[in-house]
Design a protein around this motif. Structure first.
Motif, PDB file in Angstrom:
ATOM      1  N   ASN A  26       0.861  -1.200   0.000  1.00  0.00           N
ATOM      2  CA  ASN A  26       0.000   0.000   0.000  1.00  0.00           C
ATOM      3  C   ASN A  26       0.885   1.234   0.000  1.00  0.00           C
ATOM      4  N   LEU A  27       0.710   2.080  -0.973  1.00  0.00           N
ATOM      5  CA  LEU A  27       1.539   3.279  -1.115  1.00  0.00           C
ATOM      6  C   LEU A  27       0.701   4.511  -0.848  1.00  0.00           C
ATOM      7  N   PRO A  28       1.303   5.541  -0.283  1.00  0.00           N
ATOM      8  CA  PRO A  28       0.585   6.811  -0.107  1.00  0.00           C
ATOM      9  C   PRO A  28       0.195   7.406  -1.439  1.00  0.00           C
ATOM     10  N   ASP A  29      -0.802   8.305  -1.408  1.00  0.00           N
ATOM     11  CA  ASP A  29      -1.221   8.950  -2.646  1.00  0.00           C
ATOM     12  C   ASP A  29      -0.066   9.756  -3.241  1.00  0.00           C
ATOM     13  N   GLY A  30       0.076   9.641  -4.563  1.00  0.00           N
ATOM     14  CA  GLY A  30       1.118  10.408  -5.267  1.00  0.00           C
ATOM     15  C   GLY A  30       2.420   9.647  -5.435  1.00  0.00           C
ATOM     16  N   GLU A  31       2.547   8.458  -4.796  1.00  0.00           N
ATOM     17  CA  GLU A  31       3.777   7.693  -4.955  1.00  0.00           C
ATOM     18  C   GLU A  31       3.493   6.470  -5.826  1.00  0.00           C
ATOM     19  N   ALA A  32       4.380   6.265  -6.855  1.00  0.00           N
ATOM     20  CA  ALA A  32       4.216   5.124  -7.760  1.00  0.00           C
ATOM     21  C   ALA A  32       4.993   3.914  -7.284  1.00  0.00           C
TER      22      ALA A  32
END
Length: 263
Positions: A26-32
């Motif tokens: 699970n990645l934070p928003d804005g990180e690919a």
């Protein structure tokens, strides 16, 4: 806090085994992509291995979703069935015609075609032995005429090696038939051979004709003086005969030079 396990083990796994789990983080928003520090924390791996895993995440694309992986798998259009093979054809009861071997082509003959040109037969070289037979009597007559004319014009017995071989003597009259007639025959050969430059061929032509004319005049002069009973030739005949060896030497040297010159 216990580290997450992958494939049921807590020990570090190969990068190929960690790659699917790393894609599902699970990645934070804005990180690919996850950071290297997070990969180190999540999988308990060192910085080099985390950097290599991050590079693989950036280079290898993720697997396409199941609904778009194969358009043909979700296409409701039925695939047409393959056509049934045609039944084998029944054999034809009519027998096949016999094939006769072709006859060999007839030989081409020119007997019935008079207009057809016949290839010429190879030409045989002309024989030269009759020339030797013809030259023998001419040689005897020419030799005797020049030697006789030389005797009437001052040519005779000389000793070419005085003090060395006093007994050696030679009749200088033989220089006339050898010089004049030999040069005439050689110049005639050079003229008719066609294998020399044009200046040499032209010079050989006129000098050969001149030598033959001088030879004929010498024979005429000898027989006239002999028939008249004259024992000494006039001065003008003696002068002309005395110049013949020098003239033959000059013409022979000039012809030899022209034959080897290709300018």
């Amino acid at each position: 806090m216990t580290a997450p396990t992958i494939n049921g083990t807590r020990y570090p796994q190969p990068i190929e085994a960690l790659l699917p789990t790393a894609r599902n983080l699970n990645l934070p928003d804005g990180e690919a992509f996850p950071s290297r520090n997070r990969l180190m924390r999540e999988f308990r791996i060192g910085a080099p291995k985390a950097g290599e895993l991050l590079a693989l995440l950036k280079t290898e694309p993720a697997a396409p979703p199941a609904d778009t992986a194969d358009p043909a798998a979700t296409d409701p259009t039925p695939v047409p069935a393959a056509p049934e093979p045609a039944p084998p054809a029944e054999p034809d009861p009519t027998p096949a015609p016999e094939i006769t071997p072709a006859e060999p082509p007839a030989e081409v003959s020119t007997v019935g075609h008079p207009d057809t040109p016949t290839p010429p037969a190879p030409a045989r070289p002309a024989v030269v032995w009759p020339v030797v037979l013809l030259a023998l009597p001419a040689f005897v007559a020419i030799w005797s005429g020049w030697v006789g004319l030389g005797g009437l014009t001052g040519f005779g017995i000389v000793h070419p090696l005085p003090g060395i071989a006093d007994g050696f003597s030679i009749n200088s009259a033989i220089t006339l038939p050898i010089g004049v007639e030999t040069y005439g025959a050689y110049a005639l050969y050079v003229w008719l051979s066609g294998r020399v430059p044009e200046p040499a061929r032209r010079f050989a032509k006129w000098s050969a004709l001149g030598s033959l004319v001088v030879g004929a005049l010498g024979q005429v002069a000898y027989h006239l003086l002999e028939a008249a009973g004259i024992e000494s030739a006039p001065w003008w005949i003696t002068t002309a005969v005395a110049c013949l060896p020098v003239a033959v030497l000059g013409m022979g040297a000039a012809l030899a030079h022209l034959v080897r010159t290709h300018d």
